[in-house]
Write a protein that holds these residues in place. Structure first.
Motif, mmCIF file in Angstrom:
data_model
loop_
_atom_site.group_PDB
_atom_site.id
_atom_site.type_symbol
_atom_site.label_atom_id
_atom_site.label_comp_id
_atom_site.label_asym_id
_atom_site.label_seq_id
_atom_site.Cartn_x
_atom_site.Cartn_y
_atom_site.Cartn_z
ATOM 1 N N MET A 184 0.854 -1.193 0.000
ATOM 2 C CA MET A 184 0.000 0.000 0.000
ATOM 3 C C MET A 184 0.889 1.242 0.000
ATOM 4 S SD MET A 184 -3.046 0.896 2.671
ATOM 5 C CE MET A 184 -1.887 1.005 4.022
ATOM 6 N N LYS A 185 0.773 2.084 -1.011
ATOM 7 C CA LYS A 185 1.660 3.229 -1.167
ATOM 8 C C LYS A 185 0.954 4.558 -0.997
ATOM 9 C CE LYS A 185 4.533 0.630 -4.399
ATOM 10 N NZ LYS A 185 5.109 0.573 -5.760
ATOM 11 N N ASP A 186 -0.259 4.542 -0.505
ATOM 12 C CA ASP A 186 -1.036 5.783 -0.485
ATOM 13 C C ASP A 186 -1.593 6.051 0.907
ATOM 14 O OD1 ASP A 186 -4.147 4.506 -1.959
ATOM 15 O OD2 ASP A 186 -2.782 3.674 -0.481
ATOM 16 N N LEU A 187 -0.743 6.051 1.913
ATOM 17 C CA LEU A 187 -1.172 6.220 3.298
ATOM 18 C C LEU A 187 -0.690 7.549 3.855
ATOM 19 C CD1 LEU A 187 -2.407 4.935 5.886
ATOM 20 C CD2 LEU A 187 -0.141 3.983 6.343
ATOM 21 N N LEU A 188 -1.611 8.271 4.513
ATOM 22 C CA LEU A 188 -1.287 9.505 5.218
ATOM 23 C C LEU A 188 -1.571 9.291 6.703
ATOM 24 C CD1 LEU A 188 -0.630 12.581 5.353
ATOM 25 C CD2 LEU A 188 -3.071 12.994 4.917
ATOM 26 N N ILE A 189 -0.618 9.672 7.555
ATOM 27 C CA ILE A 189 -0.792 9.581 9.003
ATOM 28 C C ILE A 189 -0.893 10.988 9.566
ATOM 29 C CG2 ILE A 189 0.169 8.739 11.180
ATOM 30 C CD1 ILE A 189 1.867 6.796 9.511
ATOM 31 N N ILE A 190 -1.923 11.236 10.387
ATOM 32 C CA ILE A 190 -2.114 12.547 11.006
ATOM 33 C C ILE A 190 -2.085 12.389 12.520
ATOM 34 C CG2 ILE A 190 -3.503 14.656 10.982
ATOM 35 C CD1 ILE A 190 -5.177 13.368 8.747
ATOM 36 N N HIS A 191 -1.365 13.265 13.198
ATOM 37 C CA HIS A 191 -1.341 13.199 14.655
ATOM 38 C C HIS A 191 -0.904 14.546 15.220
ATOM 39 C CE1 HIS A 191 3.088 13.147 15.184
ATOM 40 N NE2 HIS A 191 3.105 12.500 14.024
ATOM 41 N N GLU A 192 -1.062 14.699 16.540
ATOM 42 C CA GLU A 192 -0.491 15.826 17.267
ATOM 43 C C GLU A 192 0.658 15.287 18.113
ATOM 44 O OE1 GLU A 192 -3.643 17.509 19.567
ATOM 45 O OE2 GLU A 192 -4.497 18.621 17.883
ATOM 46 N N ASN A 193 1.757 16.011 18.158
ATOM 47 C CA ASN A 193 2.965 15.506 18.816
ATOM 48 C C ASN A 193 2.731 15.029 20.237
ATOM 49 O OD1 ASN A 193 4.914 15.624 16.827
ATOM 50 N ND2 ASN A 193 5.278 17.808 17.127
ATOM 51 N N HIS A 194 1.937 15.778 20.997
ATOM 52 C CA HIS A 194 1.819 15.486 22.424
ATOM 53 C C HIS A 194 0.882 14.323 22.731
ATOM 54 C CE1 HIS A 194 -1.608 18.053 21.525
ATOM 55 N NE2 HIS A 194 -2.188 17.588 22.617
ATOM 56 N N THR A 195 0.221 13.769 21.726
ATOM 57 C CA THR A 195 -0.756 12.710 21.982
ATOM 58 C C THR A 195 -0.349 11.358 21.405
ATOM 59 O OG1 THR A 195 -1.981 13.151 19.937
ATOM 60 C CG2 THR A 195 -2.617 14.421 21.889
ATOM 61 N N VAL A 196 0.844 11.256 20.870
ATOM 62 C CA VAL A 196 1.179 10.092 20.060
ATOM 63 C C VAL A 196 1.557 8.867 20.887
ATOM 64 C CG1 VAL A 196 2.889 9.196 18.428
ATOM 65 C CG2 VAL A 196 1.886 11.430 18.067
ATOM 66 N N ASN A 197 1.049 7.708 20.478
ATOM 67 C CA ASN A 197 1.557 6.424 20.940
ATOM 68 C C ASN A 197 2.801 6.131 20.095
ATOM 69 O OD1 ASN A 197 2.155 3.612 21.019
ATOM 70 N ND2 ASN A 197 0.041 3.123 21.583
ATOM 71 N N GLU A 198 3.981 6.373 20.674
ATOM 72 C CA GLU A 198 5.222 6.324 19.908
ATOM 73 C C GLU A 198 5.481 4.944 19.303
ATOM 74 O OE1 GLU A 198 7.053 8.711 19.020
ATOM 75 O OE2 GLU A 198 6.424 10.371 20.316
#
Length: 250
Positions: free
Chosen positions: A1-15
């Motif tokens: 799959m080559k068409d993935l976008l990930i959106i997040h806010e820095n302070h909420t991320v499960n690293e």
């Protein structure tokens, strides 16, 4: 799959989860939920799948993501977050292209569930009229909503909130499967099943009981009435869909 976008806010991320996704898929990353920027990115790179990490995001980000749902209705959005976080999006009617993965979620479970889900969505689908139909009968609106969301990408789903409404629905359209709550007020699952079996036109419809209890005596009582099986309401989405697919030999 080559068409993935990930959106997040820095302070909420499960690293750990974010690291897994970044290293498993050729993905673009955005660290804000600005709808105009997201829509431009989706259009520019022909993105068709978006993962949004929604736990703890700001009210403004929630509003911006809602806008994106509305404008980009051919893109599939996968919301990773708790049920409480997901509830904030339900003020806006959600389309079939918005999916929820309940967190906390291990990387191994995410890997299995997400890839299977994406493969199913992106695989050639049968013509609309060839989709199987399911009548979901439950007096609990939360259960109705959750199970409908799990099923609607793969099946035609109609709902009934009581045994009487179920029988009324059958008089208008015969489904391929009935998912029937075992414990309902006034007319419970057993009484409803007896009414279904009493009508020659309905008697052959497969019925699966939905039950909120795993008490062995209640399970045995339910099975005496010879349904096609039963599903515990606390089953996860993957196990739930597996049971449904088994009925249709998928």
């Amino acid at each position: 799959m080559k068409d993935l976008l990930i959106i997040h806010e820095n302070h909420t991320v499960n690293e750990y989860l974010l690291h897994y996704i970044e290293n498993s898929y050729p993905a673009l990353i955005k660290e804000n939920f600005n709808s105009a920027e997201i829509e431009n990115t989706i259009t520019k790179y022909s993105i068709s799948n978006v993962i949004a990490l929604i736990d703890g995001i700001s009210p403004l980000s929630i509003t911006e993501l809602r806008k994106t749902f509305i404008h980009m209705n051919t893109v599939h959005f996968y919301l990773l977050g708790s049920e409480q976080s997901y509830e904030t999006f339900k003020e806006t009617p959600l389309r079939d292209n918005v999916h929820h993965f309940n967190t906390p979620l291990s990387t191994s479970i995410f890997k299995t569930e997400f890839q299977a889900f994406v493969n199913k969505i992106n695989s050639p689908q049968p013509a609309l009229n060839s989709k199987r139909s399911i009548l979901l009968v439950d007096d609990d609106p939360v259960c109705l909503r959750n199970m409908s969301n799990w099923l609607k990408s793969f099946y035609h789903v109609s709902v009934a909130k009581s045994g009487a409404t179920c029988i009324s629905c059958l008089s208008k359209s015969i489904p391929d499967l009935i998912l029937l709550d075992y414990e309902m007020p006034v007319c419970d699952g057993i009484q409803t099943l007896e009414m279904i079996r009493a009508e020659p036109d309905y008697a052959s419809i497969p019925v699966i009981f939905l039950t909120g209890v795993s008490d062995i005596d209640k399970v045995k009582e339910a099975l005496k009435h010879k349904p096609q099986g039963y599903i515990l309401k606390n089953s996860g989405r993957v196990e739930f869909l597996k049971k449904i697919n088994e009925v249709f030999a998928i």
